[in-house]
Design a protein around this motif. Structure first.
Motif, PDB file in Angstrom:
ATOM      1  N   GLY A  44       0.816  -1.219   0.000  1.00  0.00           N
ATOM      2  CA  GLY A  44       0.000   0.000   0.000  1.00  0.00           C
ATOM      3  C   GLY A  44       0.846   1.264   0.000  1.00  0.00           C
ATOM      4  N   GLU A  45       1.978   1.235   0.685  1.00  0.00           N
ATOM      5  CA  GLU A  45       2.877   2.388   0.698  1.00  0.00           C
ATOM      6  C   GLU A  45       3.594   2.553  -0.638  1.00  0.00           C
ATOM      7  OE1 GLU A  45       5.601   2.116   3.976  1.00  0.00           O
ATOM      8  OE2 GLU A  45       4.066   1.194   5.237  1.00  0.00           O
ATOM      9  N   ILE A  46       3.835   1.452  -1.318  1.00  0.00           N
ATOM     10  CA  ILE A  46       4.593   1.493  -2.565  1.00  0.00           C
ATOM     11  C   ILE A  46       3.742   2.003  -3.726  1.00  0.00           C
ATOM     12  CG2 ILE A  46       5.768   0.053  -4.292  1.00  0.00           C
ATOM     13  CD1 ILE A  46       6.743  -1.659  -1.929  1.00  0.00           C
ATOM     14  N   VAL A  47       2.558   1.438  -3.898  1.00  0.00           N
ATOM     15  CA  VAL A  47       1.732   1.806  -5.059  1.00  0.00           C
ATOM     16  C   VAL A  47       0.559   2.697  -4.700  1.00  0.00           C
ATOM     17  CG1 VAL A  47       2.358  -0.240  -6.376  1.00  0.00           C
ATOM     18  CG2 VAL A  47       0.339  -0.298  -4.938  1.00  0.00           C
ATOM     19  N   GLY A  48       0.308   2.896  -3.430  1.00  0.00           N
ATOM     20  CA  GLY A  48      -0.841   3.697  -3.007  1.00  0.00           C
ATOM     21  C   GLY A  48      -2.005   2.792  -2.635  1.00  0.00           C
ATOM     22  N   GLU A  49      -2.884   3.310  -1.804  1.00  0.00           N
ATOM     23  CA  GLU A  49      -3.983   2.497  -1.287  1.00  0.00           C
ATOM     24  C   GLU A  49      -4.970   2.082  -2.379  1.00  0.00           C
ATOM     25  OE1 GLU A  49      -4.175   1.141   1.696  1.00  0.00           O
ATOM     26  OE2 GLU A  49      -2.242   2.063   2.094  1.00  0.00           O
ATOM     27  N   LYS A  50      -5.242   2.974  -3.319  1.00  0.00           N
ATOM     28  CA  LYS A  50      -6.214   2.646  -4.366  1.00  0.00           C
ATOM     29  C   LYS A  50      -5.691   1.521  -5.260  1.00  0.00           C
ATOM     30  CE  LYS A  50      -9.627   4.927  -7.081  1.00  0.00           C
ATOM     31  NZ  LYS A  50     -10.263   6.188  -7.310  1.00  0.00           N
TER      32      LYS A  50
END
Length: 114
Positions: A44-50
């Motif tokens: 989630g931190e790498i690509v974003g939560e969405k």
């Protein structure tokens, strides 16, 4: 109750670090399973939560991270960001060597007709 207290008790973070140090020099499937769990925990931190809700890092094979995507358009667009994702993974987990990312479509479950 006090007699059951062990002064050598470790918290889970220190145990995780010790296991990582022990497995660092092995090329076993256990090592790679442990590393993919590290990637999953920070995905989630790498690509974003969405995007993390639409993609899923499944496994690592020969320094290639295999990621399943839910949509074909997402699969194609994620290929453009391979370099950035690899840089972020290397920054977060420096001891993990990822050279490439392979994106594929998530397989649909078999639905039996009742």
């Amino acid at each position: 109750m006090a007699r059951y207290f062990n002064k050598n008790f470790y918290n889970i973070a220190s145990v995780k670090d010790e296991i990582s140090d022990l497995l660092k020099f092995t090329n076993s499937s256990v090592y790679w399973m442990f590393k993919i769990e590290n990637v999953k925990s920070i995905w989630g931190e790498i690509v974003g939560e969405k995007l993390s809700s639409l993609t899923y890092p499944e496994y690592i094979y020969k320094n290639t991270l295999c990621v399943y995507c839910r949509h074909a358009a997402l699969f194609q667009s994620m290929n453009f960001y391979k370099g950035e994702i690899i840089k972020k993974i290397r920054a977060k987990i420096p001891d993990l060597k990822i050279d490439d990312i392979y994106f594929s479509m998530k397989k649909k479950e078999n639905r039996s007709k009742s």
